[in-house]
Scaffold this motif. Structure first.
Motif, PDB file in Angstrom:
ATOM      1  N   GLY A  22      -1.249 -10.355   4.603  1.00 12.36           N
ATOM      2  CA  GLY A  22      -0.946  -9.732   3.316  1.00 12.36           C
ATOM      3  C   GLY A  22      -1.203 -10.664   2.148  1.00 12.36           C
ATOM      4  O   GLY A  22      -1.739 -10.245   1.111  1.00 12.36           O
ATOM      5  N   CYS A  53      -5.184  -2.874  -2.927  1.00 11.16           N
ATOM      6  CA  CYS A  53      -3.835  -3.461  -2.869  1.00 11.16           C
ATOM      7  C   CYS A  53      -2.768  -2.413  -3.181  1.00 11.16           C
ATOM      8  O   CYS A  53      -1.703  -2.398  -2.555  1.00 11.16           O
ATOM      9  N   VAL A  56      -2.341  -0.225  -0.144  1.00 10.38           N
ATOM     10  CA  VAL A  56      -1.668  -0.975   0.920  1.00 10.38           C
ATOM     11  C   VAL A  56      -0.175  -1.099   0.632  1.00 10.38           C
ATOM     12  O   VAL A  56       0.669  -0.868   1.511  1.00 10.38           O
ATOM     13  N   VAL A  86      -6.294   0.398   5.419  1.00 11.06           N
ATOM     14  CA  VAL A  86      -5.020   0.351   4.694  1.00 11.06           C
ATOM     15  C   VAL A  86      -3.871   0.055   5.661  1.00 11.06           C
ATOM     16  O   VAL A  86      -2.992  -0.774   5.372  1.00 11.06           O
ATOM     17  N   THR A  87      -3.883   0.713   6.810  1.00 11.39           N
ATOM     18  CA  THR A  87      -2.833   0.485   7.805  1.00 11.39           C
ATOM     19  C   THR A  87      -2.846  -0.952   8.304  1.00 11.39           C
ATOM     20  O   THR A  87      -1.780  -1.567   8.507  1.00 11.39           O
ATOM     21  N   PHE A  89      -3.567  -3.702   6.750  1.00 14.36           N
ATOM     22  CA  PHE A  89      -2.940  -4.623   5.805  1.00 14.36           C
ATOM     23  C   PHE A  89      -1.510  -4.215   5.458  1.00 14.36           C
ATOM     24  O   PHE A  89      -0.672  -5.079   5.172  1.00 14.36           O
ATOM     25  N   ALA A  90      -1.207  -2.916   5.510  1.00 17.32           N
ATOM     26  CA  ALA A  90       0.155  -2.460   5.204  1.00 17.32           C
ATOM     27  C   ALA A  90       1.139  -2.893   6.289  1.00 17.32           C
ATOM     28  O   ALA A  90       2.269  -3.307   5.985  1.00 17.32           O
TER      29      ALA A  90
END
Length: 287
Positions: A22, A53, A56, A86-87, A89-90
């Protein structure tokens, strides 16, 4: 016994990066906010690092709203798409462990993977090629449609509570991906910042199943420190820069796609391009 870590590396003038996944994304967004981060032609997605960002952080806060705690596992069973990135990094920002599930898995392999690592949530595409994932999950989880979203109770998968489906259509027993984004409140966003501050780069971040030449696949656990430095130094060897664009036609569920592809780009603020859901030579040439 104390939790001991061992570091082995060769002589280098460049030290290893002590960043979480992250933090690596945040650094790229701080340095190059208007640089294009992710382009997915088949979804009409074209996001800058600042926009990526924001996506995320919204999903990560949604994970907190779902009640997911640090160290819990979140599986993703989907082809290459913006939501996969996205998943990736989230989950990292929320302190969760992403479990990569091969889109080609059939029911026995899916059951093995889910039970082996104890996923608390599973994000799925509705269908890939001829495989209808919603129907397949209904086969291994009888009565799925009778459960309220987020309240799944299946004896074979005791940790699994929430199924999240991609796309706009509704499926009984599933939350929609867009609904998870909307769950996040300002309080969850504040809590996310606090959680991120507690994360360590030695924390586990990702579980990948080896192909396994003999026996069943093994669940290999990777850390932030492991994959951030893998991505960063491979990018250095390639002389990758924020002005570059990388076409990523390889599957995201494998290290090639999500480490040497997306994370490698993020470590150098380069642009990720996903040409298609699965490999297509024509789509690669088009992009």
């Amino acid at each position: 016994m104390p939790n001991l870590h061992s570091y082995v590396h060769g002589v280098s003038e460049t030290p290893l990066m002590g960043l979480t996944v992250g933090a690596c994304l945040d650094l790229a967004a701080t340095r190059h906010p208007e640089n294009e981060a992710l382009i997915v032609p088949h979804q009409a997605v074209r996001w800058t690092y600042l926009e990526l960002c924001q996506q995320v952080d919204q999903l990560a806060a949604g994970f907190l709203a779902m009640g997911l705690e640090p160290g819990e596992r979140v599986g993703i069973w989907a082809p290459n798409c913006a939501e996969w990135v996205v998943t990736q990094f989230a989950t990292a920002k929320a302190g969760l462990i992403l479990v990569n599930i091969n889109p080609a898995y059939r029911l026995p392999e899916l059951q093995y993977a889910l039970s082996k690592v104890g996923c608390s949530a599973l994000i799925v595409a509705p269908q890939v090629k001829s495989s209808n994932y919603i129907e397949m999950l209904g086969e291994v989880m009888p009565g799925l449609a009778d459960y309220a979203p987020g309240e799944l109770r299946v004896p074979e998968f005791p940790q699994l509570k929430t199924l999240v489906r991609l796309g706009d259509e509704k499926s009984p027993g599933f939350l929609n991906y867009s609904e998870v984004l909307r769950l996040a409140t300002n309080d969850h966003c504040t809590a996310l910042r606090a959680r991120e501050s507690q994360l360590q780069f030695d924390d586990p971040i990702n579980i990948q199943f080896t192909s396994g030449t003999t026996g069943a696949p093994k669940a290999a656990t990777l850390t932030h420190h492991n994959i951030v430095n893998n991505a960063y130094f491979v990018g250095r060897q390639m002389k990758l820069a924020h002005t570059d664009r990388m076409c990523i036609p390889v599957p995201m569920y494998h290290c090639f796609g999500m480490v040497l592809g997306t994370l490698c780009c993020v470590a150098h603020a380069a642009t990720m391009v996903l040409p298609s859901e699965g490999f297509s030579a024509l789509e690669v040439l088009k992009v």
